[in-house]
Structures are given as C-alpha cells and as structure tokens.
Design a protein around this motif. Sequence first.
Motif, short mmCIF file in Angstrom:
data_model
loop_
_atom_site.label_atom_id
_atom_site.label_comp_id
_atom_site.label_asym_id
_atom_site.label_seq_id
_atom_site.Cartn_x
_atom_site.Cartn_y
_atom_site.Cartn_z
N LEU A 1 4.52 1.55 -10.27
CA LEU A 1 5.31 2.62 -9.66
C LEU A 1 4.92 2.81 -8.20
O LEU A 1 3.77 2.58 -7.82
CB LEU A 1 5.10 3.93 -10.42
N ARG A 2 5.86 3.24 -7.40
CA ARG A 2 5.58 3.59 -6.01
C ARG A 2 5.07 5.03 -6.04
O ARG A 2 5.82 5.99 -5.89
CB ARG A 2 6.84 3.43 -5.17
N MET A 3 3.80 5.15 -6.21
CA MET A 3 3.21 6.45 -6.52
C MET A 3 3.41 7.48 -5.41
O MET A 3 3.44 8.67 -5.68
CB MET A 3 1.71 6.29 -6.80
N GLU A 4 3.57 7.02 -4.17
CA GLU A 4 3.73 7.99 -3.09
C GLU A 4 5.06 8.75 -3.20
O GLU A 4 5.21 9.83 -2.64
CB GLU A 4 3.64 7.29 -1.72
N LEU B 1 6.50 9.33 -6.33
CA LEU B 1 6.64 9.77 -7.72
C LEU B 1 7.08 11.24 -7.84
O LEU B 1 7.96 11.55 -8.66
CB LEU B 1 5.35 9.54 -8.49
#
Length: 300
Positions: A134-137, A139
Amino acid sequence: MNAALPALATILMWSSLALLTDRISHLPPLLSVGLVLTVCGLAGAVRLRHWKVSPATWLVGVGGIFGYHFLLFAAFGRAPAVEANMIQYLWPLFIVLFTPLFLPGHRLTPGHLLGAALGLAGAGLIVTGGRLGLRMEYLPGYLCALGAAVIWACYSLGTKRLPPFPSSAVGGFCLVSGLLSLALHFATDGPGPAPSSGDWLIVLLLGCGPMGAAFYTWDAAMKRGDPRMIGALAYLTPMLSTLLLVAVNGRPFTVLHGAAVVLVTGGAVVGSLDSLRPLFANLCAGRRRAWAGSSARPRK
C-alpha cells in the motif's frame, strides 16, 4: 424513465464535484463542507414549511449528508484527487450490493457478486498503485474516500425506508449539516485561513450545483426508481469527473487509472444487469411495436 431523467441530471452536476472541491482542498475540510452546505441550505429555505419531517428522517438526512461530505473533503486533502475520486465513486456499486439489506425482496445474484469483485479490483489497483504494498502516505485519504462511499450508499437507500417526505426537506438536512460542520471547525481548528474571493466563488458554485440542486434531483430519482438501475447509471459520473480533473486541472491520467476506470465501471454494469435487463426489454418491445405499426400501414 421518470427516475432516469433526474438521475442523469444529477450525474451531469456531480461530474464537476471533484474538479471544484480539488480547488479548495487547501481549506480545512470542516470549513469547506460547512460553507458549501450552508449556502445550499439557505437557498433551500424558501421551502421551509416542507422541513417538518420525523426525527428519524432528520437523523438519516443529516448523518448521510454531513458524514459523506466531511469524509469526501478530507480525502481530497489527504490523497491525490484522481485516486480519491475513483475510490469514493464505489458508492454506486455499494448501492447495488446493499439493496437487499435495506429493501427485502431484492436478492443478490452471481452477477452482483462478480460486479463487486471487479469494482474492488479497480479500487485495489488505485490504492496499491499496481504494487503489492500500500502507498501508506495516502492511506488516511483512501480510507476517508472509502468511508464516504459507504455512507452515501447507506443514506441513499435509507431514505427509501423512511416515511415519505418531500425532496425540499433536503435543504434542511444541508443547513443543519453545514452549521454543524462550521461549529466543529471553529471548536477544533480555530478560525483558520480566511477564504479568498476565488474560494468564495467555488463555494457558491458548489452550493448551487453539485452540492445544491443535485441533492434534490438525486432524492427524486431514488424515490421513483430501482436503486440498482440508478446505481448503474451513476457510474457515468466517475468517468466524466475524472476526465474533467485531467483536462482542466492538469492531473496525470495513467494507464493504471484507465484500467481502474474500466474495472470499476464494468463491475457496476455487470452487477446491475438484472435491473437493466427489463429496461432494455421494454425498449426493444417498443421498437418492435413501432416497426409492426409502420409495416401494417398500407403503401400508396
């Protein structure tokens, strides 16, 4: 067709929603939502006598409108606009899937389940960026967009379970939601940055169009028609909306976004074939009757 016309009018107005909200995403979400919904509510106050509805109707109306738009504006402030826009537009698919929960007698078929799988695949493609991680920034923004989709689907279906009320009452829902948003903004964020003259223009456009008149036409469409068919028609909105973001705001549109559009839109169509089939059958029957009538006329 009585439901299709207001549904299509709503779709045309909502196609500009992401374009306009993206332009005031620098403002605190609660401030943006509060100003826009207050404008809509004040404009609808000309039908004040129609705002006398049950407490349950107020709860569903305010909860749906306030909750959806707060999460929507929050999503645009925490994730790229194109991606947040596509995820929050899972709500038409959720309308199809949630219909049996709100309206007994409307069963789910394998087509509905396949449509759900395709739609989720499209959303997952956006969230992961085509990668396993996932592109955690982003989320928090993705979760806000997903929450907005769920709330709007529940609100749209929930109004069909309530005692009949005039669409004009939606103005009251908007005014209360707007004032609630402004109160929470000043309590949690303080005054914050003052909107510029350009910001006020966007607020007025939103309050009169995609977050104004569109609420009334949407309420009329949901009351008159099959929510599964309306949910399928509503998937015209993300395509138009995303194209506007790309063309006007210069947002990047990649092959990844194109694949997601195809998956999510295809999922909605597949998931709504059962409700669209009678419409196609009626259209075909009408064509056959017209053809038979013209063939039966004597030739000169």
